[in-house]
Design a protein around this motif. Sequence first.
Motif, PDB file in Angstrom:
ATOM      1  N   GLY A  56       0.810  -1.203   0.000  1.00  0.00           N
ATOM      2  CA  GLY A  56       0.000   0.000   0.000  1.00  0.00           C
ATOM      3  C   GLY A  56       0.845   1.254   0.000  1.00  0.00           C
ATOM      4  O   GLY A  56       2.070   1.211   0.046  1.00  0.00           O
ATOM      5  N   VAL A  57       0.160   2.393  -0.010  1.00  0.00           N
ATOM      6  CA  VAL A  57       0.849   3.681  -0.090  1.00  0.00           C
ATOM      7  C   VAL A  57       1.783   3.893   1.101  1.00  0.00           C
ATOM      8  O   VAL A  57       2.940   4.296   0.944  1.00  0.00           O
ATOM      9  CB  VAL A  57      -0.174   4.835  -0.167  1.00  0.00           C
ATOM     10  CG1 VAL A  57       0.531   6.190  -0.071  1.00  0.00           C
ATOM     11  CG2 VAL A  57      -0.990   4.745  -1.448  1.00  0.00           C
ATOM     12  N   GLY A  58       1.293   3.609   2.326  1.00  0.00           N
ATOM     13  CA  GLY A  58       2.110   3.807   3.515  1.00  0.00           C
ATOM     14  C   GLY A  58       3.345   2.930   3.512  1.00  0.00           C
ATOM     15  O   GLY A  58       4.455   3.395   3.831  1.00  0.00           O
ATOM     16  N   GLY A  59       3.169   1.674   3.147  1.00  0.00           N
ATOM     17  CA  GLY A  59       4.305   0.750   3.100  1.00  0.00           C
ATOM     18  C   GLY A  59       5.315   1.144   2.049  1.00  0.00           C
ATOM     19  O   GLY A  59       6.531   1.075   2.265  1.00  0.00           O
ATOM     20  N   ARG A  60       4.821   1.572   0.892  1.00  0.00           N
ATOM     21  CA  ARG A  60       5.725   2.015  -0.177  1.00  0.00           C
ATOM     22  C   ARG A  60       6.515   3.240   0.250  1.00  0.00           C
ATOM     23  O   ARG A  60       7.714   3.356  -0.025  1.00  0.00           O
ATOM     24  CB  ARG A  60       4.928   2.330  -1.442  1.00  0.00           C
ATOM     25  CG  ARG A  60       4.364   1.098  -2.162  1.00  0.00           C
ATOM     26  CD  ARG A  60       3.363   1.512  -3.234  1.00  0.00           C
ATOM     27  NE  ARG A  60       3.951   2.460  -4.170  1.00  0.00           N
ATOM     28  CZ  ARG A  60       3.230   3.314  -4.904  1.00  0.00           C
ATOM     29  NH1 ARG A  60       1.911   3.369  -4.773  1.00  0.00           N
ATOM     30  NH2 ARG A  60       3.830   4.137  -5.743  1.00  0.00           N
ATOM     31  N   LEU A  61       5.846   4.172   0.937  1.00  0.00           N
ATOM     32  CA  LEU A  61       6.527   5.387   1.380  1.00  0.00           C
ATOM     33  C   LEU A  61       7.635   5.056   2.374  1.00  0.00           C
ATOM     34  O   LEU A  61       8.770   5.543   2.242  1.00  0.00           O
ATOM     35  CB  LEU A  61       5.522   6.350   2.025  1.00  0.00           C
ATOM     36  CG  LEU A  61       6.113   7.614   2.665  1.00  0.00           C
ATOM     37  CD1 LEU A  61       6.847   8.452   1.618  1.00  0.00           C
ATOM     38  CD2 LEU A  61       5.023   8.433   3.348  1.00  0.00           C
ATOM     39  N   LEU A  62       7.319   4.225   3.373  1.00  0.00           N
ATOM     40  CA  LEU A  62       8.309   3.876   4.387  1.00  0.00           C
ATOM     41  C   LEU A  62       9.492   3.143   3.774  1.00  0.00           C
ATOM     42  O   LEU A  62      10.654   3.448   4.078  1.00  0.00           O
ATOM     43  CB  LEU A  62       7.652   3.013   5.464  1.00  0.00           C
ATOM     44  CG  LEU A  62       8.537   2.624   6.657  1.00  0.00           C
ATOM     45  CD1 LEU A  62       9.037   3.869   7.365  1.00  0.00           C
ATOM     46  CD2 LEU A  62       7.773   1.717   7.618  1.00  0.00           C
ATOM     47  N   GLU A  63       9.201   2.193   2.895  1.00  0.00           N
ATOM     48  CA  GLU A  63      10.277   1.427   2.267  1.00  0.00           C
ATOM     49  C   GLU A  63      11.146   2.314   1.382  1.00  0.00           C
ATOM     50  O   GLU A  63      12.373   2.187   1.361  1.00  0.00           O
ATOM     51  CB  GLU A  63       9.680   0.286   1.444  1.00  0.00           C
ATOM     52  CG  GLU A  63      10.721  -0.712   0.956  1.00  0.00           C
ATOM     53  CD  GLU A  63      10.096  -1.901   0.246  1.00  0.00           C
ATOM     54  OE1 GLU A  63      10.850  -2.650  -0.395  1.00  0.00           O
ATOM     55  OE2 GLU A  63       8.859  -2.063   0.325  1.00  0.00           O
ATOM     56  N   ALA A  64      10.511   3.247   0.665  1.00  0.00           N
ATOM     57  CA  ALA A  64      11.264   4.161  -0.192  1.00  0.00           C
ATOM     58  C   ALA A  64      12.178   5.058   0.625  1.00  0.00           C
ATOM     59  O   ALA A  64      13.343   5.290   0.257  1.00  0.00           O
ATOM     60  CB  ALA A  64      10.303   5.013  -1.028  1.00  0.00           C
ATOM     61  N   LEU A  65      11.669   5.555   1.746  1.00  0.00           N
ATOM     62  CA  LEU A  65      12.482   6.418   2.602  1.00  0.00           C
ATOM     63  C   LEU A  65      13.690   5.663   3.161  1.00  0.00           C
ATOM     64  O   LEU A  65      14.819   6.168   3.165  1.00  0.00           O
ATOM     65  CB  LEU A  65      11.633   6.959   3.754  1.00  0.00           C
ATOM     66  CG  LEU A  65      10.565   8.001   3.400  1.00  0.00           C
ATOM     67  CD1 LEU A  65       9.679   8.278   4.609  1.00  0.00           C
ATOM     68  CD2 LEU A  65      11.210   9.290   2.913  1.00  0.00           C
ATOM     69  N   LEU A  66      13.460   4.440   3.642  1.00  0.00           N
ATOM     70  CA  LEU A  66      14.540   3.664   4.253  1.00  0.00           C
ATOM     71  C   LEU A  66      15.564   3.205   3.219  1.00  0.00           C
ATOM     72  O   LEU A  66      16.770   3.253   3.464  1.00  0.00           O
ATOM     73  CB  LEU A  66      13.962   2.456   5.003  1.00  0.00           C
ATOM     74  CG  LEU A  66      13.081   2.793   6.220  1.00  0.00           C
ATOM     75  CD1 LEU A  66      12.556   1.528   6.869  1.00  0.00           C
ATOM     76  CD2 LEU A  66      13.845   3.629   7.234  1.00  0.00           C
ATOM     77  N   ASP A  67      15.094   2.770   2.054  1.00  0.00           N
ATOM     78  CA  ASP A  67      16.026   2.363   1.004  1.00  0.00           C
ATOM     79  C   ASP A  67      16.859   3.549   0.521  1.00  0.00           C
ATOM     80  O   ASP A  67      18.065   3.423   0.275  1.00  0.00           O
ATOM     81  CB  ASP A  67      15.266   1.757  -0.187  1.00  0.00           C
ATOM     82  CG  ASP A  67      14.744   0.361   0.115  1.00  0.00           C
ATOM     83  OD1 ASP A  67      15.189  -0.225   1.130  1.00  0.00           O
ATOM     84  OD2 ASP A  67      13.893  -0.140  -0.647  1.00  0.00           O
ATOM     85  N   GLY A  68      16.214   4.698   0.376  1.00  0.00           N
ATOM     86  CA  GLY A  68      16.946   5.894  -0.039  1.00  0.00           C
ATOM     87  C   GLY A  68      17.969   6.312   1.001  1.00  0.00           C
ATOM     88  O   GLY A  68      19.098   6.690   0.673  1.00  0.00           O
ATOM     89  N   GLY A  69      17.596   6.235   2.277  1.00  0.00           N
ATOM     90  CA  GLY A  69      18.534   6.557   3.346  1.00  0.00           C
ATOM     91  C   GLY A  69      19.713   5.607   3.376  1.00  0.00           C
ATOM     92  O   GLY A  69      20.844   6.013   3.627  1.00  0.00           O
TER      93      GLY A  69
END
Length: 389
Positions: free
Chosen positions: A218-231
């Motif tokens: 979902g949107v929330g999971g995608r956002l969190l994963e994107a932030l952590l992978d980018g970090g």
Amino acid sequence: METKRFKKAVSAEAFVFLIFLAIIFGGIGMKMGGANMMQTMMATAYELLIDTVFNIMAIAVIAGALSGALSEFGVIALLNKAITPLMKPLYNLPGAASVGIMTTYLSDNPAILGLAEDRNFRRYFKKFQLPALTNLGTAFGMGLIVTTFMLGINAPGENLGMAVLIGNIAAIIGSIVSVRIMTTFTKKEYGTESYCIEEENGESADDILNKREIRNGGVGGRLLEALLDGGKNGVEVGMAIIPGVLVICTIVMMLTNGPSADGTYTGAAYEGVALLPWIGEKLEFILKPLFGFTSASAVAVPITALGAAGAAIGLVPEMVSAGTAHANDIAVFTAMCMCWSGYLSTHVGMMSALKVPHLTGKAIISHTIGGLCAGVAANLIFQLVSMVL
């Protein structure tokens, strides 16, 4: 796979290199004292690690997290479509590169590396364009810090607002020159057709540009994963730049700075032999007509900016209060400090992080010319505006 190269175990270059080391470090040691030289070298490297590298790593982590979110939800794709008509004729880069301009202007040079690690960002770039991100990011690195610092200088009767604006415009001119020169080198290396993300699994070049990969969930999971992978990409970038920053910047600082405040050498961090400012004074007859400096001492600012823009702008308030720098100098300082922004101390690490260390020399040559053009442009534009007003 790179072909391995071999030389005789003992050759002439071993002796030439030893002579070179003896001249450089022998000269510095004679000036500072051998013990002080070694203490300063170690202390400077430590201070750079704590104060600079970790700061850059933090910037890269935040920038990487932001870029991951922007790419996951299509913002980079949108900017690529919207700004390519402007970026293409100016820089010969895709519109997505404008995100790199924004992130580095708000932070520092290596912030663009967090973007470059993101697959959805790289997909818009051809192979010859990606190495030029080092030059593009560096030209705008610390832009906001330099701009606000210059605007905050107390200079009664001087129109610093106009000077700083002209400096920013000149830095853009310098960035275009730097990137354009760099891409002439990279075109010969990679050609002009291949994209960074190769066609795979039946994916055409058109698909690469007009489709984007997203994460599952979902949107929330995608956002969190994107932030952590980018970090996480930002952490890797921060680790990759450590050798370049510590080695190159330590040498540049020791060649740029002088002794401690009382004129003695104590072995403290950031002491040096002030060789680069001395060279600048000898070249004043060339530099003053080009940059319009009020005083020969003003040469120290752009020379210091080669190693660290923060150290360079720190010299300016005292010059202004002493009357050795005026609005025209501020315009040139802004342009060159922003365009160069310590590129000698970051280019090596940035090119290594982009996995093109063999192009570091070409990136430095390109950016040296770009920064000089920025300074000349700032001087000429300021003189022209002053005549009109």
